[in-house]
Design an enzyme around this catalytic site. Structure first.
Site, PDB file in Angstrom:
ATOM      1  N   LYS A 147      27.499  46.795  14.759  1.00 29.67           N
ATOM      2  CA  LYS A 147      28.194  47.212  15.977  1.00 29.67           C
ATOM      3  C   LYS A 147      29.303  48.159  15.559  1.00 29.67           C
ATOM      4  CE  LYS A 147      28.378  46.023  20.488  1.00 29.67           C
ATOM      5  NZ  LYS A 147      27.320  45.648  21.420  1.00 29.67           N
ATOM      6  N   GLY A 196      27.306  39.906  40.059  1.00 35.85           N
ATOM      7  CA  GLY A 196      27.118  41.262  39.518  1.00 35.85           C
ATOM      8  C   GLY A 196      25.730  41.780  39.804  1.00 35.85           C
ATOM      9  N   GLY A 225      24.761  45.076  39.363  1.00 35.88           N
ATOM     10  CA  GLY A 225      24.725  46.431  38.810  1.00 35.88           C
ATOM     11  C   GLY A 225      23.332  46.766  38.313  1.00 35.88           C
ATOM     12  N   VAL A 253      21.350  45.662  35.785  1.00 36.80           N
ATOM     13  CA  VAL A 253      20.418  44.549  35.564  1.00 36.80           C
ATOM     14  C   VAL A 253      20.353  43.646  36.795  1.00 36.80           C
ATOM     15  CG1 VAL A 253      19.843  42.581  34.114  1.00 36.80           C
ATOM     16  CG2 VAL A 253      20.917  44.584  33.092  1.00 36.80           C
TER      17      VAL A 253
HETATM   18  P1  NAD Z   1      26.674  47.182  35.184  1.00 38.45           P
HETATM   19  O1  NAD Z   1      28.037  47.670  34.845  1.00 38.45           O
HETATM   20  O2  NAD Z   1      25.655  48.118  35.691  1.00 38.45           O
HETATM   21  O3  NAD Z   1      26.769  45.977  36.249  1.00 38.45           O
HETATM   22  C1  NAD Z   1      27.786  45.032  36.227  1.00 38.45           C
HETATM   23  C2  NAD Z   1      28.178  44.766  37.671  1.00 38.45           C
HETATM   24  O4  NAD Z   1      29.127  43.716  37.680  1.00 38.45           O
HETATM   25  C3  NAD Z   1      28.786  45.968  38.371  1.00 38.45           C
HETATM   26  O5  NAD Z   1      28.120  46.222  39.588  1.00 38.45           O
HETATM   27  C4  NAD Z   1      30.244  45.542  38.588  1.00 38.45           C
HETATM   28  O6  NAD Z   1      30.802  46.076  39.760  1.00 38.45           O
HETATM   29  C5  NAD Z   1      30.107  44.037  38.655  1.00 38.45           C
HETATM   30  N1  NAD Z   1      31.334  43.304  38.375  1.00 38.45           N
HETATM   31  C6  NAD Z   1      32.350  43.634  37.533  1.00 38.45           C
HETATM   32  N2  NAD Z   1      33.320  42.714  37.599  1.00 38.45           N
HETATM   33  C7  NAD Z   1      32.904  41.772  38.479  1.00 38.45           C
HETATM   34  C8  NAD Z   1      33.463  40.566  38.955  1.00 38.45           C
HETATM   35  N3  NAD Z   1      34.662  40.109  38.555  1.00 38.45           N
HETATM   36  N4  NAD Z   1      32.757  39.838  39.864  1.00 38.45           N
HETATM   37  C9  NAD Z   1      31.561  40.276  40.294  1.00 38.45           C
HETATM   38  N5  NAD Z   1      30.988  41.421  39.878  1.00 38.45           N
HETATM   39  C10 NAD Z   1      31.646  42.153  38.978  1.00 38.45           C
HETATM   40  O7  NAD Z   1      26.162  46.427  33.862  1.00 38.45           O
HETATM   41  P2  NAD Z   1      24.677  45.990  33.513  1.00 38.45           P
HETATM   42  O8  NAD Z   1      24.087  47.007  32.622  1.00 38.45           O
HETATM   43  O9  NAD Z   1      23.956  45.567  34.742  1.00 38.45           O
HETATM   44  O10 NAD Z   1      24.958  44.703  32.614  1.00 38.45           O
HETATM   45  C11 NAD Z   1      25.363  43.483  33.188  1.00 38.45           C
HETATM   46  C12 NAD Z   1      25.645  42.465  32.091  1.00 38.45           C
HETATM   47  O11 NAD Z   1      24.467  42.285  31.301  1.00 38.45           O
HETATM   48  C13 NAD Z   1      26.743  42.902  31.101  1.00 38.45           C
HETATM   49  O12 NAD Z   1      27.411  41.746  30.656  1.00 38.45           O
HETATM   50  C14 NAD Z   1      25.951  43.501  29.954  1.00 38.45           C
HETATM   51  O13 NAD Z   1      26.661  43.440  28.731  1.00 38.45           O
HETATM   52  C15 NAD Z   1      24.739  42.593  29.937  1.00 38.45           C
HETATM   53  N6  NAD Z   1      23.537  43.209  29.344  1.00 38.45           N
HETATM   54  C16 NAD Z   1      23.020  44.343  29.880  1.00 38.45           C
HETATM   55  C17 NAD Z   1      21.865  44.893  29.324  1.00 38.45           C
HETATM   56  C18 NAD Z   1      21.237  46.131  29.913  1.00 38.45           C
HETATM   57  O14 NAD Z   1      20.077  46.413  29.596  1.00 38.45           O
HETATM   58  N7  NAD Z   1      21.928  46.878  30.756  1.00 38.45           N
HETATM   59  C19 NAD Z   1      21.243  44.286  28.229  1.00 38.45           C
HETATM   60  C20 NAD Z   1      21.802  43.109  27.709  1.00 38.45           C
HETATM   61  C21 NAD Z   1      22.953  42.576  28.273  1.00 38.45           C
END
Ligand code: NAD
Length: 359
Positions: free
Chosen positions: A80, A180, A182, A184
């Site tokens: 990382k 959340g 977003g 995923v």
């Molecule tokens: P993203 O930023 O697209 O979505 C996260 C969402 O959470 C956003 O819509 C944001 O507004 C919301 N959010 C932030 N604070 C919040 C709160 N206090 N209460 C409710 N909602 C809140 O991120 P993502 O890519 O969808 O990833 C989501 C999680 O999954 C993260 O923890 C990320 O590390 C993990 N993750 C993602 C992937 C991937 O492929 N994108 C892979 C492994 C792990």
């Protein structure tokens, strides 16, 4: 604090600090293990209060990547990197070029990718200076957005849990509380709704929330209310550490299956969930679809081929089998799932180390 007595130091193979006077780059690359292949893991840009805090974070996260990559059975080790700085105000192309040169100087021991505070576009700039960058948008081997594959893995893991706890093949009659929606969480909500789940969801982005709720028929709650929702499954897809001493007593669910990284505030919370009979799906196991998608890019590059969705599917299917094996072992050995997952990862890493030594 120094390196070797940091609580997060875990026999890391290498920890590299980079400084570039011209661009102000301050970065740390931590290579936890290359036993299974080159160390892969994202680059985080964060306004750390001190370099000690940045060091802690990169040590912890790089070890986590070794475990995630091993459980997903990828020929990749764990690493990382962190760039110290404010991602909103301190990003420049020159900074990411300097970062690219830093990664290049490691000669392929570590591959970078986007992470919190760093976009695919930033990584494309770093790529101008090094080939050791993954998760790109363009080119035949590019794997693109990993989120749909991550969501598919979380969805299939949810189905595996439902088969065990409710003895049914879909989510009819079950309520899932999603935190959340977003990248995923949005895909996951669509899949769960299509499989018959009733959804309750929250997000701090009100516009996005209204849109996803309307297409999935979900009920919306305020961000902090998600822990109190009467539901069968909690799906954390936003922040880390939402399973903590405060939320433990508020959650009434029978299972936790979500995409967020580092869901357990401490290992003790994992033990407490187990003792309360809540099935916790280890985060780095069920969210491994994303890194599988990224790994396909490395494989395509190494073999001179293009992105191969069939390879991604085969790895994802195997990951879900591993998840089922972890649940079996947890039940038969009466051990919390997060401990079983760690044992599986450590077993695979140690086996690779032994093979390397014997070669
Ligand atoms: P993203 O930023 O697209 O979505 C996260 C969402 O959470 C956003 O819509 C944001 O507004 C919301 N959010 C932030 N604070 C919040 C709160 N206090 N209460 C409710 N909602 C809140 O991120 P993502 O890519 O969808 O990833 C989501 C999680 O999954 C993260 O923890 C990320 O590390 C993990 N993750 C993602 C992937 C991937 O492929 N994108 C892979 C492994 C792990």
């Amino acid at each position: 604090m120094t390196l070797f007595d940091s609580p997060s130091f875990s026999n890391h193979e290498g920890v590299h600090a980079f400084y570039d006077d011209k661009t102000g780059l301050k970065a740390i690359v931590a290579v936890h293990s290359t036993a299974r292949g080159p160390a892969c893991g994202g680059t985080r840009m964060w306004n750390y209060a001190s370099s000690a805090e940045a060091l802690e974070d990169v040590l912890r996260l790089s070890k986590g990547m070794s475990y995630k990559n091993a459980v997903a059975d990828l020929e990749m080790g764990g690493g990382k990197s962190v760039i110290i700085g404010d991602a909103r105000t301190q990003k420049t192309p020159e900074l990411f070029q300097a970062f690219g040169r830093a990664v290049e100087s490691l000669g392929g021991v570590y591959y970078a990718a986007e992470d919190v505070g760093v976009s695919v576009a930033d990584m494309a700039v770093a790529r101008q200076e090094t080939a050791y960058v993954l998760g790109l948008k363009d080119g035949p081997e590019a794997s693109g957005d990993p989120s749909p594959v991550t969501a598919e893995g979380v969805y299939r893991s949810t189905l595996a849990v439902v088969r065990r706890l409710w003895k049914q093949d879909d989510l009819t009659g079950l309520t899932v509380a999603i935190q959340g929606i977003g990248h995923v969480g949005g895909y996951l909500a669509d899949k769960l709704a299509a499989a018959g789940a009733k959804l309750v969801m929250t997000d701090v982005n009100a516009g996005l929330l209204a849109e996803v709720a309307s297409r999935t028929g979900a009920r919306i709650v305020a961000p902090d209310a998600i822990y109190d929702v009467p539901a069968d499954i909690y799906a954390p897809c936003a922040l880390g550490a939402t399973l903590n001493a405060t939320t433990l007593d508020r959650l009434s669910v029978k299972a936790v299956v979500g995409a967020a990284n580092n869901q357990l505030a401490t290992a003790e919370i994992g033990q407490a969930l187990f003792e309360r009979g809540v099935l916790y799906a280890p985060d780095y196991v069920v969210n491994g679809g994303g890194i599988i998608n990224v790994a396909s890019e490395l494989r395509a590059r190494q073999t001179g081929t293009a992105y191969d969705p069939a390879w991604v599917e085969a790895k994802l299917a195997r990951l879900i089998e591993t998840f089922e094996e972890i649940l079996d072992r947890s039940a038969s050995q009466r051990m919390p799932t997060h401990q079983v997952a760690d044992a599986v990862a450590e077993g695979r890493i140690h086996a690779a180390e032994a093979m390397k030594l014997a070669a």
